[in-house]
Design an enzyme around this catalytic site. Structure first.
Site, PDB file in Angstrom:
ATOM      1  CB  CYS A   1      -0.922   0.011   1.227  1.00 25.85           C
ATOM      2  SG  CYS A   1      -0.008   0.092   2.789  1.00 25.85           S
TER       3      CYS A   1
ATOM      4  CB  CYS B   1       4.305  -0.485   1.998  1.00 23.24           C
ATOM      5  SG  CYS B   1       3.185  -1.603   2.872  1.00 23.24           S
TER       6      CYS B   1
ATOM      7  CB  CYS C   1      49.622 -13.347  -5.216  1.00 19.33           C
ATOM      8  SG  CYS C   1      49.523 -11.644  -5.805  1.00 19.33           S
TER       9      CYS C   1
ATOM     10  CB  CYS D   1      45.584 -11.057  -7.943  1.00 17.07           C
ATOM     11  SG  CYS D   1      47.289 -11.135  -8.502  1.00 17.07           S
TER      12      CYS D   1
ATOM     13  CG  ASP E   1      11.368 -31.258  14.827  1.00 19.16           C
ATOM     14  OD1 ASP E   1      10.547 -30.907  15.684  1.00 19.16           O
ATOM     15  OD2 ASP E   1      11.076 -31.885  13.799  1.00 19.16           O
TER      16      ASP E   1
ATOM     17  CG  ASP F   1      11.961 -33.432   9.135  1.00 25.34           C
ATOM     18  OD1 ASP F   1      11.496 -32.825  10.116  1.00 25.34           O
ATOM     19  OD2 ASP F   1      11.490 -34.505   8.711  1.00 25.34           O
TER      20      ASP F   1
ATOM     21  CG  ASP G   1      11.305 -28.419  11.854  1.00 25.05           C
ATOM     22  OD1 ASP G   1      10.718 -28.161  12.919  1.00 25.05           O
ATOM     23  OD2 ASP G   1      11.456 -29.568  11.416  1.00 25.05           O
TER      24      ASP G   1
END
Length: 828
Positions: A17, A20, A83, A86, A510, A709, A713
């Protein structure tokens, strides 16, 4: 601060909106260096001018305001880096391009990972900026043909170095034998002077050394001189200046010796030639070792099938057509026979086979696949044939994503690298200043022949300095460590996770799907007076059939095993963290935890004795209410994985605390914790309460790694100091984690932690060697030991030490390839 006056456009998420828009504009204006801010709600973009170094402050401010900016990453192949200096110059050049968010340049892979605003085309600007700094850049091509081209270029580089080394060695050896032989064997020296004569010998040395200097040694001029002219001298500049000084002084001593002070007429042709030869030895061994550090990626790429057998036509007239895997389209039907590689990801349509998925999971046991099962591209059929439908192709296949994750991890930088980058950026200019200081000090205060000693010591300082060792110390260990992890089925999605994981002291797990199989089984069903078991199970299963929860699936499976017919459930509703409700055959059912029953005004204490027994056995009790009456208590048990107890013990043996986070009631959770030897239990956690549980653990001063998993989570994985996702889980969880375990075996958690510690230990060893080498030997080369011990370091030995330092760092990093997991993982 650099001036970045060109307009920058950022795609911003979360704007819905006008309010925002105002907040985003206010946020951008609050960042120092931003001006001319304009935000467009329709396009979802913010435009502004920015005078500052990097867009990170802007992105951080937007994220904190709740409007994160979308970014994407470009990978560039960089030429000419050799090196740490660089690396710093390439990063500075790329970072100066307006719109660039962050840059990470990797010396070992010769690539740069550049983060830019999504949708902004900066490819040409980035390539121009890098090339202008003296390091030509092109967009990295990760296709099969691009990888082949890169491999051919790498092989050509090794071949070129071998050829240059051979030529240098052939023409250096006579100089070395004639000069050193004369020094060590006086009779040989007298014979040379009598037979050839000193001037003729010097002329021979001049011819041989010049061939080395401007033949194989020309590469140092081609790269070192332009870098010096740009004011950014590198490793090549040091070698060029050192060998040129030795060669040039020798030329003067050979052809116009009268211009030199008396007693200083010496030639150092052997020094210039041997220095170039020894440095080429180091470069050649380094190129071979660098190739070995990326073997893990090459191994993954070799798993990709080159062709696919696609089925065309109607069912009555199917024709097989072999096509390049790049031409496979979504929805294509593909036939795979025994011993063949699955070309892309898909879902099995027909057939049955055992498939070797070790390349994904690290587990050697083949997996049975049948109709409806998923297939992963790169896996191999051991026996049987399958017809499957392509569901993911090209860059979207799991194998491509794994390769991308490993490459990003290998290309990232650890926090420990920050100091190294600062040092290497100024290292070469400092060494040149020290060489000049050495020259002046020896000319002014040194004994006779002052000019000769000053030249020798200044050249030694230039040659012995090794920014390569410092530049390679961290990235090579990261490459080998993350590559080894991928072989073990552990993916570090971000390289910095290696350092973070090493420092954790508490592992939060978990329960469902992590500690347990994630496939619950119905074990107990006890009804209240007036309710029949089969009737209750039939009604409960009808409701749970609408649920996607594993517990619901277990109840439905039990009803089907008893041959019960399930009616259709209507008005199904899921109450998050509580349970579910629905109407079945005119009855209203509510199913859930004891807290759900109490919320409904029912007293679960009727089943208190049974609930206590079930909880002590580690089972999860659920309650069912029918038409407002408590009807039954149901026990579902999720079997603990076979690997879980050993994994917990290994974590504790490593000095880590272990916590379990679960939605089970406290008594059930405590029973499981006692069984597994878990220290801390946080029970009765709602799905959206896992973040608070992680915060609670961190509030106690712990550095927490969370292992999970499921979709719910993901917030906790993001909240923890480091998130570890089980790869058999959801894509959302995997995206939120820094580390992914491709198998469901929990024993890979201690392996990941142990490997991160081994990698960081290896990095510290490399950094100690690189810094100790330069700190100790540069002063020795300058001659600080001469006043007290009469010791001077020959430029020839300086070159040998410098070449050996880089090879030692790479060799130490390659030791990680021999890493062995503290415990073997098996298939679950």
């Amino acid at each position: 601060m650099s001036s970045k006056s060109d307009p920058i456009t950022l795609p911003v998420d979360g704007m819905t909106c006008g309010g925002c828009v105002g907040r985003v504009e206010k946020t951008l204006r609050s960042v120092a260096g931003t001006e001319e801010v304009s935000v467009n709600l329709a396009t979802g973009r913010a435009s502004f001018r920015y005078r500052g170094e990097g867009l990170q402050p802007v992105l951080q401010a937007l994220k904190q305001a709740g409007y994160p900016a979308r970014t994407e990453k470009l990978e560039l192949s960089i030429e000419g880096m050799n090196c740490g200096s660089c690396v710093g110059r390439v990063e500075k050049a790329l970072g100066a391009v307006p719109g660039v968010v962050s840059v990470a340049v990797n010396l070992a892979t010769q690539r740069a990972m550049v983060e830019i605003p999504a949708g902004l085309d900066l490819k040409s600007d980035l390539e121009r900026a890098s090339s202008a700094a003296g390091y030509p850049a092109t967009l990295h091509d990760d296709s099969a043909s691009g990888q082949d081209r890169e491999r051919n270029e790498r092989e050509a580089q090794v071949t070129g170095l071998r050829r240059s080394l051979t030529i240098a060695a052939v023409f250096t050896l006579p100089i070395f034998v004639l000069d050193m032989g004369g020094h060590f064997v006086p009779a040989f020296h007298h014979w040379l002077m009598a037979t050839i004569g000193q001037q003729t010998l010097y002329l021979l040395f001049f011819v041989l050394a010049s061939i080395v200097q401007f033949g194989p040694g020309l590469r140092f001029y081609r790269q070192g001189f332009p870098a010096l002219m740009r004011g950014g001298p590198d490793m090549n500049s040091l070698v060029m200046m050192g060998t040129s000084a030795a060669w040039g002084y020798s030329v003067v001593a050979t052809f116009i010796p009268q211009v030199l002070p008396e007693g200083t007429v010496h030639v150092y042709f052997e020094a210039s030639a041997v220095i170039i030869t020894l440095i080429l030895v180091g470069r050649y061994l380094e190129a071979i070792a660098r190739g070995r550090t990326s073997e893990a990626i090459r191994h993954l790429l070799q798993l990709q099938a080159r062709t696919a057998r696609v089925l065309r036509g109607a069912a009555s007239q199917l024709e097989e057509e072999d096509i390049p895997v790049e031409q496979v389209q979504l929805g294509d039907r593909i036939l795979v026979r025994p011993g063949e590689t699955v070309p892309v990801d898909g879902r099995v349509e027909s057939g049955e086979a055992w498939v070797d998925e070790s390349m994904v999971t690290g587990e050697p046991v083949p997996v049975r696949k049948g109709e409806g099962d998923t297939l992963v591209g790169g896996t191999v059929l051991k026996n049987g044939s399958l017809v499957f439908t392509a569901t993911h192709i090209g860059a979207d296949t799991l194998l491509s994503r794994i390769v991308r994750m490993v490459e990003e991890a290998q290309g990232s930088k650890l926090p420990i690298q920050a100091l190294v980058d600062k040092v290497t950026l100024v290292f070469v200019p400092v060494v040149m200043a020290l060489a000049l200081l050495t020259l002046v000090v020896w000319l002014v205060f040194g004994p006779e022949p002052g000019l000769t000693l000053a030249l020798v010591n200044a050249v030694a300082v230039l040659i012995i300095a090794c920014p390569c060792a410092m530049g390679l110390a961290t990235p090579t260990s990261i490459m080998v460590g993350t590559g080894k992890a991928a072989e073990l089925g552990i993916l570090f999605r971000r390289g910095e996770a290696l350092q973070t994981l090493r420092n954790v002291d508490l592992i939060a797990l978990d329960k469902t799907g992590t500690l347990t199989m994630g496939q619950p089984e119905l074990t107990d069903l006890e009804t209240a007076d007036g309710f029949a078991k089969d009737d209750v199970l039939q009604a409960v299963a009808a409701v749970e059939r609408q649920s996607e929860h594993p517990i619901g699936e277990a109840i439905v499976a039990a009803a089907k095993e008893r041959g019960l017919t399930l009616a259709e459930a209507r008005q199904f509703e899921s109450v998050s963290g509580m349970g579910v409700s629905a109407d079945v055959a005119g009855q209203t059912l509510q199913i859930g935890a004891d807290r759900f029953m109490r919320q409904l005004g029912l007293d679960p204490a009727v089943f208190s004795n049974t609930a206590e027994r079930l909880a002590d056995e580690g089972k999860t009790p659920l309650y069912a209410a029918i038409d407002g009456k408590l009807a039954a208590i149901i026990a579902v048990s999720d079997p603990i994985k076979d690997s879980t107890p050993a994994a917990i013990q290994t974590l504790k043996a490593a000095g880590l605390k272990v916590a379990m986070i679960t939605g089970d009631n406290q008594r059930t959770a405590d029973a499981i914790a006692r069984q597994l030897g878990i220290d801390t239990v946080i029970a009765e956690v709602m799905p959206d309460g896992k973040v608070e549980a992680v915060k609670q653990l961190r509030a106690d001063g712990n550095r927490v790694a969370f292992v999970g998993d499921g979709i719910n989570d993901a917030p906790a994985l993001a909240e923890a100091d480091i998130g570890i996702a089980i790869g058999t889980g959801t894509d959302i969880a995997i995206e939120a984690a820094e580390v992914v375990l491709m198998s469901g075996d929990l024993r890979n958690v201690p392996t990941a932690i142990d490997l991160s510690r081994a990698t960081l230990r290896n990095i510290r060893q490399n950094l100690f060697w690189a810094f100790a080498y330069n700190t100790a030997l540069i002063p020795v080369a300058a001659g600080v030991l001469y006043p007290v011990a009469g010791i001077l370091l020959s430029p020839v030995f300086a070159a040998g030490a410098m070449a050996a330092s880089s090879v030692c760092v790479l060799g130490n990093a390659l030791r990680l390839k021999r890493y062995r997991a503290p415990m073997a993982a098996t298939s679950q």
